[in-house]
Design an enzyme around this catalytic site. Structure first.
Site, PDB file in Angstrom:
ATOM      1  N   CYS A 289      30.343  33.018  26.708  1.00 32.02           N
ATOM      2  CA  CYS A 289      30.878  34.225  26.497  1.00 32.02           C
ATOM      3  C   CYS A 289      32.416  34.039  25.844  1.00 32.02           C
ATOM      4  CB  CYS A 289      30.765  35.143  27.513  1.00 32.02           C
ATOM      5  SG  CYS A 289      31.582  34.259  29.235  1.00 32.02           S
ATOM      6  N   HIS A 316      37.509  36.842  33.784  1.00 28.55           N
ATOM      7  CA  HIS A 316      35.832  36.821  34.069  1.00 28.55           C
ATOM      8  C   HIS A 316      35.674  37.787  35.278  1.00 28.55           C
ATOM      9  CE1 HIS A 316      32.046  35.286  33.788  1.00 28.55           C
ATOM     10  NE2 HIS A 316      32.329  34.549  32.529  1.00 28.55           N
ATOM     11  N   THR A 319      30.353  35.744  39.245  1.00 27.05           N
ATOM     12  CA  THR A 319      29.055  35.173  39.030  1.00 27.05           C
ATOM     13  C   THR A 319      28.227  35.076  40.095  1.00 27.05           C
ATOM     14  OG1 THR A 319      30.092  33.068  38.801  1.00 27.05           O
ATOM     15  CG2 THR A 319      30.306  34.171  36.880  1.00 27.05           C
ATOM     16  N   THR A 347      37.742  26.172  33.412  1.00 30.35           N
ATOM     17  CA  THR A 347      36.750  26.710  32.431  1.00 30.35           C
ATOM     18  C   THR A 347      36.759  25.427  31.250  1.00 30.35           C
ATOM     19  OG1 THR A 347      36.290  28.175  30.811  1.00 30.35           O
ATOM     20  CG2 THR A 347      38.616  27.894  31.112  1.00 30.35           C
TER      21      THR A 347
END
Length: 369
Positions: A289, A316, A319, A347
């Site tokens: 993304c 973000h 998750t 990341t």
């Protein structure tokens, strides 16, 4: 404003709504019968309500400087029905603007000229392509929604099957429930029925076979009438060429698309940046993304001004691998309560950007919050 003025504004709104209402069956007929998707500056008209169609006409002012008139678009839609169009995406705003800029041709002749590639191509310019979604977690279900929304359209992709690990006799009903309702993306737009005996879910007329398997090597897709299929791997378990190649060994599969960043030499494709690299490559990745969000912007900046060094910071959502409450986790920061913490973590987006756009290799660092 006077009473007469307010009445006039309301009457104009009713009139515009009536014109938009007349568009709905034309838009739907072009889509269902001719596989033509109509848009206004890239925004789909298919499946829209009257008010949504009017809102898209108003949106046009951000592109053209003026609001698009439904009275101008309706004749364009009528004209499209008189052309023998095949599968295509037709931007009615662009068609209308092009027609208004010239005065040599009538509307039908103008559209026949600008849409020449799609005229007379029949109901299917290319044979529909079978698609299998491998893994039916959140990403897999969203991929299914997208494919189902475009079934019968100009995209030529048909969702034929979903592969997952069965968890019990009621698994199919639970999967259908998850497809039907999403807490963030809302309800499924259409109807869903379940056939336990056939192990299928029918969504908006599309019959989807659910196949239980622990690995790609267990599946013969041709036994289900599936051939030359694209497998969309959304499990998150495979990311390199050696593991993803297992899909290609399954009968009936010809290409693989990973819904996450790939490692090794698998191309990470970002549309508009390096999609020319797709070619005949049998294994591709859609990148992440963050990579899809930032790479086009960075590529444009680098090409115009040049980038010497940059830092990519992602804000973000939490998750599925984060804890609901503080608990042990392989990544200490992800062990904190997901809903209460926005914590920095690592990341791979910076490396992935450079993979999609090599001129930035070694120039970026990155983290996520």
């Amino acid at each position: 404003m006077s009473r007469a003025g307010t009445d006039r504004v309301f009457d104009e709104w009713v009139d515009r709504g009536s014109v938009a209402a007349a568009m709905v069956p034309i838009i739907d007929g072009l889509h269902r019968r001719h596989n033509v998707v109509t848009t206004i500056h890239g925004r789909r008209l298919v499946g829209r309500s009257v008010n949504e169609i009017l809102k898209l006409h108003r949106f046009a002012r951000h592109v053209d400087g003026v609001e698009l008139s439904p009275h101008e678009v309706l004749p364009v839609l009528h004209a499209l029905t008189r052309l023998d169009l095949g599968p295509s995406v037709v931007d009615v705003a662009d068609c209308n603007a092009g027609f208004r800029r010239q005065d040599a041709l009538g509307l039908d002749d103008h559209l026949r000229l600008v849409l020449a590639d799609a005229v007379g191509s029949g109901p299917y310019a290319a044979a529909p392509r079978d698609v299998v979604v491998y893994g039916f977690g959140r990403i897999g279900r969203l991929v299914a929604r997208i494919l189902l929304a475009r079934s019968g359209g100009a995209y030529g992709l048909r969702l034929r099957a979903v592969v997952l690990r069965s968890t019990g006799p009621e698994d199919l009903v639970k999967r259908a429930s998850l497809l039907r309702r999403d807490s963030v993306h809302g309800p499924f737009d259409g109807t869903i029925t379940v056939d336990q005996d056939e192990q299928t879910i029918t969504a908006n007329g599309t019959v989807i076979r659910f196949i239980g398997a622990a690995s790609p090597s267990e599946i013969d897709y041709t036994a289900y009438g599936i051939d030359d299929a694209i497998v969309v791997d959304s499990t998150g378990a495979s990311s390199d060429r050696s593991t993803l190649s297992a899909h290609l060994a399954a009968p009936g599969v010809s290409r693989v698309l990973l819904t996450a960043p790939a490692s090794g030499d698998v191309p990470n494709i970002v549309h508009g940046v390096n999609d020319a690299a797709i070619g005949d490559e049998p294994i591709l990745a859609a990148a992440s993304c963050t990579t899809n969000a930032v790479t086009p912007v960075l590529a444009a900046l680098d090409e115009r001004y040049g980038i010497e060094h940059g830092h990519v910071e992602t804000v973000h959502s939490f998750t599925n691998d984060q804890n609901l409450t503080d608990n042990h986790h392989p990544g200490p920061r992800r062990g904190r309560s997901a809903a209460l913490n926005m914590v920095p973590t690592k990341t791979g987006a910076a490396r992935a950007v450079a993979k999609a756009y090599p001129p930035l290799a070694g120039k970026l660092t990155g983290s996520a919050i």
